[in-house]
Scaffold this active site. Structure first.
Site, PDB file in Angstrom:
ATOM      1  N   TYR A   1     -27.043 -22.411  16.923  1.00 18.48           N
ATOM      2  CA  TYR A   1     -27.798 -22.183  18.150  1.00 18.48           C
ATOM      3  C   TYR A   1     -28.780 -23.337  18.359  1.00 18.48           C
ATOM      4  O   TYR A   1     -29.848 -23.397  17.742  1.00 18.48           O
ATOM      5  CB  TYR A   1     -28.562 -20.861  18.094  1.00 18.48           C
ATOM      6  CG  TYR A   1     -27.693 -19.625  17.979  1.00 18.48           C
ATOM      7  CD1 TYR A   1     -26.323 -19.667  18.255  1.00 18.48           C
ATOM      8  CD2 TYR A   1     -28.236 -18.406  17.589  1.00 18.48           C
ATOM      9  CE1 TYR A   1     -25.538 -18.533  18.154  1.00 18.48           C
ATOM     10  CE2 TYR A   1     -27.453 -17.268  17.486  1.00 18.48           C
ATOM     11  CZ  TYR A   1     -26.107 -17.338  17.764  1.00 18.48           C
ATOM     12  OH  TYR A   1     -25.328 -16.207  17.653  1.00 18.48           O
TER      13      TYR A   1
ATOM     14  N   HIS B   1     -19.920 -17.295  10.683  1.00 21.20           N
ATOM     15  CA  HIS B   1     -20.017 -17.137  12.134  1.00 21.20           C
ATOM     16  C   HIS B   1     -18.644 -16.930  12.786  1.00 21.20           C
ATOM     17  O   HIS B   1     -18.468 -16.047  13.629  1.00 21.20           O
ATOM     18  CB  HIS B   1     -20.707 -18.363  12.740  1.00 21.20           C
ATOM     19  CG  HIS B   1     -21.341 -18.097  14.068  1.00 21.20           C
ATOM     20  ND1 HIS B   1     -22.353 -18.878  14.591  1.00 21.20           N
ATOM     21  CD2 HIS B   1     -21.131 -17.124  14.995  1.00 21.20           C
ATOM     22  CE1 HIS B   1     -22.724 -18.407  15.766  1.00 21.20           C
ATOM     23  NE2 HIS B   1     -21.991 -17.342  16.037  1.00 21.20           N
TER      24      HIS B   1
END
Length: 314
Positions: free
Chosen positions: A57, A115
């Site tokens: 992110y 992820h």
């Protein structure tokens, strides 16, 4: 705030987890780090004890902001982050974890996710390294994201998976067939992302007069294609009718629907807008009657089938 048991642990985490994707900038329109730090502090004030970020992110910027916001407040908080798909080899994973720990200003991670799966790197190697860093105390629990049942089974042969983070909402229900039952059977906590379908289920694109901008990353996503937005109108109309009766917003109804689902531990919700944040908080504890739940299930399934039958949105 209400809380749910996390996996087989003694943790009780908030039904809403503060999702920190937007804090990283990059794809999302970014406000400021100061506003996002205030949002984290507001979440703490409202009883949220679960925070979710990832090294991907904003190339770690989200972790940096969250680390700064939680400095001096880390005790009794549940912090999750994720290792990127490209970094799943043992050496790269350890380097990623070291970076995340530094950016988060902590010496351990409560929940460390894979992820996305990477078929080019053996899952067994990744899991073995995760078990090692877990034994070293660098992470407390192992999680996976965007996994199906065969991958979950493979991972569970090597180490205990405590959480699965997958898309789940009134417009993402594929996990209900096999994945969610597997998680319930194995006491794996489901953490939903895209809980309001990146904003669609709030109604802003159908009733709020908001048009998706061409440079918005969501514009090319399947649910935002013009034909699919049109197909979703039936669901949003039904949601608005039920929400108005219950004196909720559409977004609150979408979250209340999630909270009614067995197996859900916490819904990830991210926003940089304090008004929207408080609306999300107020969804906790709201109940939807069985007839309304059945109607939402029926219409959402119908709309999803229509979208799946026309994947290009033409």
């Amino acid at each position: 705030m209400e809380y749910a048991r996390f996996g087989k642990t003694d943790w009780e985490i908030s039904l809403i987890s503060h999702g920190c994707w937007e804090m990283g900038g990059t794809q999302w329109e970014h406000t400021s780090d100061e506003i996002n730090i205030k949002a984290v502090h507001k979440a703490l004030d409202e009883g949220i004890n679960s925070f979710d970020t990832a090294e991907g992110y904003g190339d770690g910027h989200s972790e940096e902001v969250l680390g700064k916001a939680l400095e001096g407040k880390r005790k009794d908080l549940f912090v999750a982050t994720k290792v990127a798909r490209k970094n799943l080899s043992p050496a790269d994973l350890r380097n990623s974890l070291t970076g995340s720990l530094k950016r988060l200003r902590t010496d351990y991670i409560d929940l460390y996710y894979i992820h996305w799966p990477n078929p080019e790197i053996p899952l067994e190697e990744t899991m073995e390294e995760l078990v090692k860093v877990q034994k070293e105390g660098l992470i407390k629990h192992i999680g996976v994201s965007n996994f199906d049942v065969p991958l979950l089974e493979k991972a569970m042969k090597i180490g205990r998976i405590e959480a699965l983070q997958n898309e789940y909402s009134l417009l993402h229900r594929s996990i209900e067939a096999e994945i969610l039952p597997y998680c319930i059977q194995n006491s794996i906590s489901l953490m939903s992302y895209s809980s309001v379908a990146k904003g669609i289920l709030t109604g802003i694109f159908h009733f709020g007069g908001v048009k998706i901008k061409e440079d918005d990353f969501r514009a090319s996503r399947r649910l935002f294609l013009p034909a699919h937005l049109a197909a979703e109108e039936e669901l949003l109309n039904a949601m608005k009718k039920i929400a108005d009766t219950l004196k909720l917003s559409c977004g609150q109804l979408a979250l209340a629907w999630l909270f009614s689902k067995k197996g859900l531990c916490s819904a990830l919700v991210g926003t940089q807008n304090e008004k929207h944040f408080m609306e999300n908080i107020e969804a906790v504890g709201k109940k939807i009657g069985p007839e309304d739940l059945a109607e939402l299930d029926r219409i959402s399934a119908k709309v999803i089938d229509a979208i799946d039958a026309n994947p290009e949105g033409k």
